[in-house]
Design a protein around this motif. Sequence first.
Motif, PDB file in Angstrom:
ATOM      1  N   UNK A  60      22.721   0.013  15.216  1.00 17.85           N
ATOM      2  CA  UNK A  60      22.893  -1.069  14.236  1.00 17.85           C
ATOM      3  C   UNK A  60      24.283  -1.682  14.376  1.00 17.85           C
ATOM      4  N   UNK A  61      25.276  -0.816  14.537  1.00 21.63           N
ATOM      5  CA  UNK A  61      26.647  -1.297  14.671  1.00 21.63           C
ATOM      6  C   UNK A  61      26.800  -2.162  15.916  1.00 21.63           C
ATOM      7  N   UNK A  62      26.097  -1.783  16.995  1.00 21.03           N
ATOM      8  CA  UNK A  62      26.194  -2.572  18.226  1.00 21.03           C
ATOM      9  C   UNK A  62      25.617  -3.958  18.022  1.00 21.03           C
ATOM     10  N   UNK A  63      24.517  -4.041  17.278  1.00 19.23           N
ATOM     11  CA  UNK A  63      23.919  -5.361  17.009  1.00 19.23           C
ATOM     12  C   UNK A  63      24.898  -6.223  16.215  1.00 19.23           C
ATOM     13  N   UNK A  64      25.570  -5.604  15.238  1.00 16.57           N
ATOM     14  CA  UNK A  64      26.548  -6.345  14.435  1.00 16.57           C
ATOM     15  C   UNK A  64      27.664  -6.887  15.347  1.00 16.57           C
ATOM     16  N   UNK A  65      28.149  -6.049  16.280  1.00 11.92           N
ATOM     17  CA  UNK A  65      29.206  -6.521  17.196  1.00 11.92           C
ATOM     18  C   UNK A  65      28.678  -7.601  18.140  1.00 11.92           C
ATOM     19  N   UNK A  66      27.433  -7.443  18.588  1.00 12.84           N
ATOM     20  CA  UNK A  66      26.852  -8.431  19.512  1.00 12.84           C
ATOM     21  C   UNK A  66      26.845  -9.829  18.903  1.00 12.84           C
ATOM     22  N   UNK A  67      26.756  -9.881  17.565  1.00  6.31           N
ATOM     23  CA  UNK A  67      26.688 -11.193  16.924  1.00  6.31           C
ATOM     24  C   UNK A  67      27.959 -12.013  17.179  1.00  6.31           C
ATOM     25  N   UNK A 113      22.082 -14.053  13.915  1.00  9.99           N
ATOM     26  CA  UNK A 113      22.489 -13.820  12.517  1.00  9.99           C
ATOM     27  C   UNK A 113      21.456 -12.996  11.763  1.00  9.99           C
ATOM     28  N   UNK A 114      20.193 -13.353  11.938  1.00  9.09           N
ATOM     29  CA  UNK A 114      19.116 -12.669  11.220  1.00  9.09           C
ATOM     30  C   UNK A 114      18.973 -11.227  11.704  1.00  9.09           C
ATOM     31  N   UNK A 115      19.132 -11.018  13.024  1.00 13.61           N
ATOM     32  CA  UNK A 115      19.085  -9.658  13.570  1.00 13.61           C
ATOM     33  C   UNK A 115      20.263  -8.850  13.020  1.00 13.61           C
ATOM     34  N   UNK A 116      21.432  -9.485  12.950  1.00 16.35           N
ATOM     35  CA  UNK A 116      22.602  -8.802  12.385  1.00 16.35           C
ATOM     36  C   UNK A 116      22.326  -8.411  10.935  1.00 16.35           C
ATOM     37  N   UNK A 117      21.691  -9.310  10.194  1.00 11.37           N
ATOM     38  CA  UNK A 117      21.403  -9.014   8.790  1.00 11.37           C
ATOM     39  C   UNK A 117      20.457  -7.811   8.655  1.00 11.37           C
ATOM     40  N   UNK A 118      19.479  -7.720   9.563  1.00 13.89           N
ATOM     41  CA  UNK A 118      18.593  -6.538   9.576  1.00 13.89           C
ATOM     42  C   UNK A 118      19.432  -5.288   9.869  1.00 13.89           C
ATOM     43  N   UNK A 119      20.290  -5.395  10.884  1.00 16.86           N
ATOM     44  CA  UNK A 119      21.112  -4.245  11.292  1.00 16.86           C
ATOM     45  C   UNK A 119      22.002  -3.762  10.146  1.00 16.86           C
ATOM     46  N   UNK A 120      22.526  -4.719   9.368  1.00 23.47           N
ATOM     47  CA  UNK A 120      23.430  -4.355   8.266  1.00 23.47           C
ATOM     48  C   UNK A 120      22.703  -3.598   7.151  1.00 23.47           C
ATOM     49  N   UNK A 121      21.379  -3.732   7.099  1.00 21.78           N
ATOM     50  CA  UNK A 121      20.619  -3.039   6.062  1.00 21.78           C
ATOM     51  C   UNK A 121      20.221  -1.616   6.472  1.00 21.78           C
ATOM     52  N   UNK A 122      20.460  -1.252   7.751  1.00 21.61           N
ATOM     53  CA  UNK A 122      19.992   0.040   8.262  1.00 21.61           C
ATOM     54  C   UNK A 122      20.559   1.203   7.450  1.00 21.61           C
TER      55      UNK A 122
END
Lengths: 249, 249
Positions: A60-67, A113-122
């Motif tokens: 999840x953290x990697x997705x947030x950084x990828x954004x 952005x939307x993928x990051x938002x999903x990741x932030x909810x993990x």
Amino acid sequence: MSGPAANFEHEDRIMGEHTVASFDEDLAQISKLISDMGDLARLMVSGSTKALLNSDNTLAQRVVSDDAIMDARQRELDDRAITLIAKRQPMANDLRAVVGSIRMAGDLERIGDLAKNIAKRVGTVGLSVTPRDLSHSIDAMAQLVLIQVQGVIEEYAAKDASALAKLRNEDERIDVKYTSVFRELLTYMMEDPRNITACTHLLFCAKNLERIGDHVTNIAENAYYVLTGSQLPANRPKQDETAMSAPAA
Amino acid sequence: MSGPAANFEHEDRIMGEHTVASFDEDLAQISKLISDMGDLARLMVSGSTKALLNSDNTLAQRVVSDDAIMDARQRELDDRAITLIAKRQPMANDLRAVVGSIRMAGDLERIGDLAKNIAKRVGTVGLSVTPRDLSHSIDAMAQLVLIQVQGVIEEYAAKDASALAKLRNEDERIDVKYTSVFRELLTYMMEDPRNITACTHLLFCAKNLERIGDHVTNIAENAYYVLTGSQLPANRPKQDETAMSAPAA
């Protein structure tokens, strides 16, 4: 390369072969950026849903950084596109390709952005145990979305306008799946109030997946317009059926 | 009107006063469209929240129809902007103004979409009686959002860059309010499962208002860039705190 400019008043310009070749090179760089952004979008969507289903905080953290990378690429694309317009002053379908790229990049950035938002909810959802049936439904929805994301990138690269038109209509399957996930989540919430917090986050995750589907639809429509110069007939209504009627529960 | 073009290679062009005047006229028409779209966005946001709070299906239906007008205006603006770029080949800050308008129109169109989505939920939410406290919280959030929508339009029209920078930071108040509405809704759901369906729709409505705030932020940043040629420092993080931690319930 420069196409029919029937809609535009313009003076004839002296333009050597060399200049034209450079325009193509510039445009190829922009297409490359779109393709890179598309690959990143696919990775982010796949990563965020995997992270959600396996409570994998590292992923999840990697997705947030990828954004942040996604945002930087969009800015780079915008800068290149604007410089290209200013430097080369493209006409008609060349201009359409550049403006279309700006729009597609906007939709890819929103998917990130939307993928990051999903990741932030993990982290929040992971606190509770997701029932197996529910995981399965969300996973099935995520798979449909991933197929669409992958498809739109490939078919834009392959310049396959009819495949893009077909893909646009496939978004309906995501909407149907979303409605069923929505109903399922309401049922879990009603069964046990302790599920409510986790389920509201999952509700937003499902909604985000549904919206990723809408952005894929936009990309398909834009790509179609860039390739053919004409709009796809009758905008397919973007249905979120859950907004129109209370699901039976 | 044409500003420093230090970043762009370009040939000097013979450009009479008449041509320059026409460019300004074209740009003024685009600014007028942005301003019209802004007014419509404000009406749609205000209409959709009023419809939601008063269970006013007629008003909700009007917001849904208004969205088609919004979409048509965005298409008109895009067409005009692209024609303007192709016809006039603007440089540097003229080009920035045109591209900035395309982006602002994109955000205004998204605000219209989100208002429409709120309006579409009116029928469902209206089936239940919204508790007075909850109505008050949502109304307070909607008022904050409306002030931001109105402000960004006015300050862009007034070309007030420092007001735009200040307005961008005000979005934080909406985020804080959203978090509190989110918690309140969870509480109602936990109190009585019969509230769950209506409350999930209200949750999406509140989230839509929060996202309208984000689009206002984008517009403020774009307008600032168009006016000054430089980016606002350090992108304010768009916080949805509810995504990061489970609200106490």
